[in-house]
Scaffold this motif. Structure first.
Motif, PDB file in Angstrom:
ATOM      1  N   PRO A 191       0.807  -1.222   0.000  1.00 23.77           N
ATOM      2  CA  PRO A 191       0.000   0.000   0.000  1.00 23.77           C
ATOM      3  C   PRO A 191       0.843   1.277   0.000  1.00 23.77           C
ATOM      4  N   LEU A 192       1.983   1.257   0.715  1.00 27.79           N
ATOM      5  CA  LEU A 192       2.851   2.430   0.715  1.00 27.79           C
ATOM      6  C   LEU A 192       3.464   2.647  -0.667  1.00 27.79           C
ATOM      7  N   ALA A 193       3.914   1.569  -1.294  1.00 29.65           N
ATOM      8  CA  ALA A 193       4.520   1.672  -2.624  1.00 29.65           C
ATOM      9  C   ALA A 193       3.532   2.209  -3.645  1.00 29.65           C
ATOM     10  N   ALA A 194       2.265   1.849  -3.489  1.00 28.49           N
ATOM     11  CA  ALA A 194       1.245   2.293  -4.440  1.00 28.49           C
ATOM     12  C   ALA A 194       1.044   3.805  -4.410  1.00 28.49           C
ATOM     13  N   LYS A 195       1.493   4.460  -3.342  1.00 25.88           N
ATOM     14  CA  LYS A 195       1.359   5.917  -3.211  1.00 25.88           C
ATOM     15  C   LYS A 195       2.549   6.674  -3.821  1.00 25.88           C
ATOM     16  N   ALA A 196       3.525   5.943  -4.325  1.00 22.72           N
ATOM     17  CA  ALA A 196       4.740   6.581  -4.835  1.00 22.72           C
ATOM     18  C   ALA A 196       4.449   7.429  -6.070  1.00 22.72           C
ATOM     19  N   ASP A 197       5.244   8.453  -6.242  1.00 19.85           N
ATOM     20  CA  ASP A 197       5.157   9.320  -7.421  1.00 19.85           C
ATOM     21  C   ASP A 197       5.618   8.526  -8.649  1.00 19.85           C
ATOM     22  N   PRO A 198       4.741   8.262  -9.615  1.00 17.98           N
ATOM     23  CA  PRO A 198       5.117   7.424 -10.761  1.00 17.98           C
ATOM     24  C   PRO A 198       6.141   8.069 -11.684  1.00 17.98           C
ATOM     25  N   THR A 199       6.364   9.377 -11.541  1.00 22.15           N
ATOM     26  CA  THR A 199       7.324  10.047 -12.424  1.00 22.15           C
ATOM     27  C   THR A 199       8.759   9.899 -11.931  1.00 22.15           C
ATOM     28  N   GLN A 200       8.925   9.431 -10.698  1.00 22.25           N
ATOM     29  CA  GLN A 200      10.271   9.249 -10.170  1.00 22.25           C
ATOM     30  C   GLN A 200      10.824   7.881 -10.559  1.00 22.25           C
ATOM     31  N   ASN A 201      12.115   7.806 -10.734  1.00 22.76           N
ATOM     32  CA  ASN A 201      12.781   6.565 -11.151  1.00 22.76           C
ATOM     33  C   ASN A 201      13.840   6.190 -10.113  1.00 22.76           C
ATOM     34  N   VAL A 202      13.342   5.736  -8.965  1.00 18.68           N
ATOM     35  CA  VAL A 202      14.228   5.337  -7.872  1.00 18.68           C
ATOM     36  C   VAL A 202      14.465   3.833  -7.957  1.00 18.68           C
ATOM     37  N   TYR A 203      15.724   3.427  -7.876  1.00 15.18           N
ATOM     38  CA  TYR A 203      16.086   2.008  -7.929  1.00 15.18           C
ATOM     39  C   TYR A 203      16.864   1.631  -6.675  1.00 15.18           C
ATOM     40  N   LEU A 204      16.461   0.515  -6.055  1.00 14.50           N
ATOM     41  CA  LEU A 204      17.225  -0.088  -4.966  1.00 14.50           C
ATOM     42  C   LEU A 204      17.855  -1.373  -5.489  1.00 14.50           C
ATOM     43  N   VAL A 205      19.160  -1.431  -5.480  1.00 12.15           N
ATOM     44  CA  VAL A 205      19.867  -2.674  -5.794  1.00 12.15           C
ATOM     45  C   VAL A 205      20.225  -3.312  -4.445  1.00 12.15           C
ATOM     46  N   PRO A 206      19.490  -4.352  -4.022  1.00 12.00           N
ATOM     47  CA  PRO A 206      19.599  -4.837  -2.642  1.00 12.00           C
ATOM     48  C   PRO A 206      20.770  -5.786  -2.405  1.00 12.00           C
ATOM     49  N   ALA A 207      21.968  -5.272  -2.657  1.00  7.20           N
ATOM     50  CA  ALA A 207      23.178  -6.092  -2.491  1.00  7.20           C
ATOM     51  C   ALA A 207      23.699  -5.996  -1.060  1.00  7.20           C
TER      52      ALA A 207
ATOM     53  N   ALA B 241      30.242 -11.003  -4.699  1.00  5.02           N
ATOM     54  CA  ALA B 241      30.161 -11.132  -3.245  1.00  5.02           C
ATOM     55  C   ALA B 241      30.506  -9.837  -2.523  1.00  5.02           C
ATOM     56  N   GLU B 242      31.284  -8.961  -3.176  1.00  5.52           N
ATOM     57  CA  GLU B 242      31.739  -7.735  -2.532  1.00  5.52           C
ATOM     58  C   GLU B 242      30.801  -6.548  -2.773  1.00  5.52           C
ATOM     59  N   ALA B 243      29.852  -6.689  -3.676  1.00  7.81           N
ATOM     60  CA  ALA B 243      28.908  -5.592  -3.932  1.00  7.81           C
ATOM     61  C   ALA B 243      28.091  -5.309  -2.678  1.00  7.81           C
ATOM     62  N   ARG B 244      27.699  -4.056  -2.506  1.00  5.47           N
ATOM     63  CA  ARG B 244      26.839  -3.667  -1.396  1.00  5.47           C
ATOM     64  C   ARG B 244      25.691  -2.813  -1.931  1.00  5.47           C
ATOM     65  N   ALA B 245      24.612  -2.780  -1.172  1.00  4.52           N
ATOM     66  CA  ALA B 245      23.366  -2.174  -1.633  1.00  4.52           C
ATOM     67  C   ALA B 245      23.549  -0.712  -2.025  1.00  4.52           C
ATOM     68  N   SER B 246      22.763  -0.299  -3.009  1.00  7.14           N
ATOM     69  CA  SER B 246      22.798   1.093  -3.457  1.00  7.14           C
ATOM     70  C   SER B 246      21.397   1.557  -3.820  1.00  7.14           C
ATOM     71  N   ILE B 247      21.190   2.854  -3.714  1.00  7.11           N
ATOM     72  CA  ILE B 247      19.935   3.482  -4.135  1.00  7.11           C
ATOM     73  C   ILE B 247      20.301   4.565  -5.136  1.00  7.11           C
ATOM     74  N   THR B 248      19.686   4.544  -6.294  1.00  7.08           N
ATOM     75  CA  THR B 248      19.942   5.565  -7.306  1.00  7.08           C
ATOM     76  C   THR B 248      18.631   6.246  -7.688  1.00  7.08           C
ATOM     77  N   GLY B 249      18.755   7.448  -8.225  1.00  4.99           N
ATOM     78  CA  GLY B 249      17.585   8.172  -8.720  1.00  4.99           C
ATOM     79  C   GLY B 249      16.860   8.995  -7.685  1.00  4.99           C
TER      80      GLY B 249
END
Length: 496
Positions: free
Chosen positions: A329-345, A356-364
């Motif tokens: 339900p929280l995700a459904a409220k997100a602004d659809p024009t934004q392009n946020v990516y979570l790479v859950p490393a 194995a050495e990659a770590r999580a990042s958030i872009t956008g």
């Protein structure tokens, strides 16, 4: 004989037990979470005694909620978090170290050393796996090397090794059975999936004494009977499978070309390739789907380390949701024009990247980005990663081209997530009426072996659809979103 089956489903963050009746309906459930331990960066451990205690409590609770006694149970089936490694004293049953969890990355340098020495080809040919800390052998070697006296004791036969299934079987039988099933054995880097046996050359490579190993059995087999002191009566244990293979069975994916994906702590997609042992050219895993009556069925597998665990991170660490079900339900409220990516490393990246050495990042992120955008990025990351896996499967094996995906696990209750999954895959996604397919698969193995549940064909005929999600995203939008995801992954990789 009663058709009631007790399934013990020992997962990464919780233990649960489910009683299924003779019609394969859920009659009672018990569930308890347990503590996650992170002693150092990249280390993940569990306390084996806590695993055992939560399983025992869950089993007794499930019986109570089903209004049944232990005498009403025909058999027990076990399914478990795979690759997690436990070593215990044969005489006392006490573990000599905490369980090292499949997510743990402490043996990365050892894997790199073995890879640089040219051993990955041998390992992959024999096991279908890659040299990665995810798998069991290097965890086991670490325990033997770092617990005082452990290696000598292991060589003398004083210690026993097992994945979680083997540890539970040992505890349930009062130490009378030291056994595992083929689907857990094949995840250790020590098991030859072609010859179906422990591999002496691999044991030498990882310096593992054969005396420490459990006996390997079919998935539906006699694993012993419970000590009468546990439930008040002795109950046969007749089924065991690693969680992802158990879900494949529970989804009735018995035909080559059938595909399932489980969305729990991690996400794991398995494609049934039948008797065909497919060697991946795209860094997927070749594994055993199940072995019944001595006949082996193989699969291609893609492993994603963080799926539901990303939602747990938002709940427990960021505290932007109170419970996991709030994420959709929280995700459904997100602004659809934004392009946020979570790479859950958070613990590295699994297939098809294996970093194995990659770590999580958030872009956008922008100034307008908030909890809703982050929740959407976390849920969407699961679909993007699944798309990466299925693309690789389609390149490896022509039988994967026109399949429908069957899904299960805690995250599939989110319609938002499942619709986005169908859109990203551009293929139908089928959600069954029974979402506890991992436990159901373990129950079927036990019930079939005990002679109280139907055979494969009869069991498959009872699979029922809750809802099919069909893709309706514009192709141009899909391509744009996938391009953004792959750019975010590229920025995260340490091996680019």
């Amino acid at each position: 004989m009663s058709g009631n089956i007790l399934a013990i489903d020992q997962g990464t963050t919780s233990s649960r037990a489910i009683v299924f009746d003779g019609e394969q309906r859920i009659a009672g459930v018990g569930k308890m979470e347990f503590t996650q331990h992170f002693p150092q960066d990249g280390w993940v451990e569990h306390i084996p005694e806590e695993i055992w205690a939560t399983c025992l409590w869950s089993a007794k609770t499930a019986l109570k909620k089903a209004n049944l006694k232990a005498t009403d149970i025909a058999a027990i089936g076990i399914t478990n978090q795979r690759e997690t490694t436990i070593v215990w004293d044969r005489s006392t049953g006490k573990p000599i170290y905490n369980a090292i969890v499949w997510q743990d990355r402490r043996t990365h340098k050892l894997c790199e050393k073995l890879r640089k020495a040219g051993h990955e080809k041998l390992v992959s040919e024999r096991t279908g796996l890659l040299l990665d800390p995810y798998f069991t052998a290097t965890k086991l070697a670490w325990i033997l090397d770092n617990v005082q006296g452990a290696r000598k004791r292991a060589e003398r036969g004083e210690l026993a090794f097992g994945t979680v299934d083997s540890y539970l079987i040992w505890r349930l039988t009062g130490g009378r059975s030291h056994a595992t099933d083929v689907t857990n054995a094949c995840r250790t880097l020590l098991y030859n999936i072609r010859s179906n046996s422990w591999d002496d050359e691999l044991l030498r490579l990882f310096r593992i004494p054969a005396a420490i190993l459990p006996e390997v059995k079919d998935n539906a087999a006699d694993f012993g009977s419970t000590d009468p002191g546990i439930f008040g009566v002795s109950i046969p244990i007749t089924g065991s499978a690693g969680d992802q293979q158990a879900a494949t069975i529970g989804q009735a994916c018995f035909t080559p070309g059938m595909l399932k994906s489980t969305y729990g702590t991690g996400c794991f997609a398995l494609l049934n390739t039948g008797a065909d042992l497919v060697r991946s050219k795209n860094r997927l895993l070749t594994t055993i789907a199940y072995r019944l009556d001595g006949r082996t069925t193989y699969a291609l597998e893609g492993a994603i380390f963080m799926a539901g665990a990303s939602v747990q991170w938002m709940r427990d660490m960021l505290k932007i949701i109170e419970k996991a079900s709030d994420a959709g339900p929280l995700a459904a409220k997100a602004d659809p024009t934004q392009n946020v990516y979570l790479v859950p490393a958070f613990v590295g990246l699994g297939a098809p990247w294996w970093d194995a050495e990659a770590r999580a990042s958030i872009t956008g992120l922008t100034r307008n980005s908030g909890p809703a955008e982050l929740a959407r990025a976390a849920l969407e990351s699961v679909s993007y990663q699944t798309r990466d896996l299925i693309d690789a499967m389609r390149k490896d094996w022509k039988g994967a081209n026109d399949t429908v995906l069957r899904v299960d696990g805690g995250m599939v209750g989110s319609d938002f997530t499942m619709q986005f999954l169908a859109d990203m895959l551009n293929t139908p996604v089928d959600r069954p009426t029974i979402l506890e397919t991992t436990a159901l698969g373990a129950a079927w193995l036990a019930g079939w072996k005990a002679g109280v549940w139907p055979d494969q064909q009869g069991f498959a005929a009872r699979w029922a659809l809750d809802r099919q999600f069909t893709p309706h995203m514009d192709e141009a939008v899909r391509k744009r979103k996938l391009k953004g995801w792959r750019d975010a992954v590229r920025r995260t990789l340490t091996t680019r």
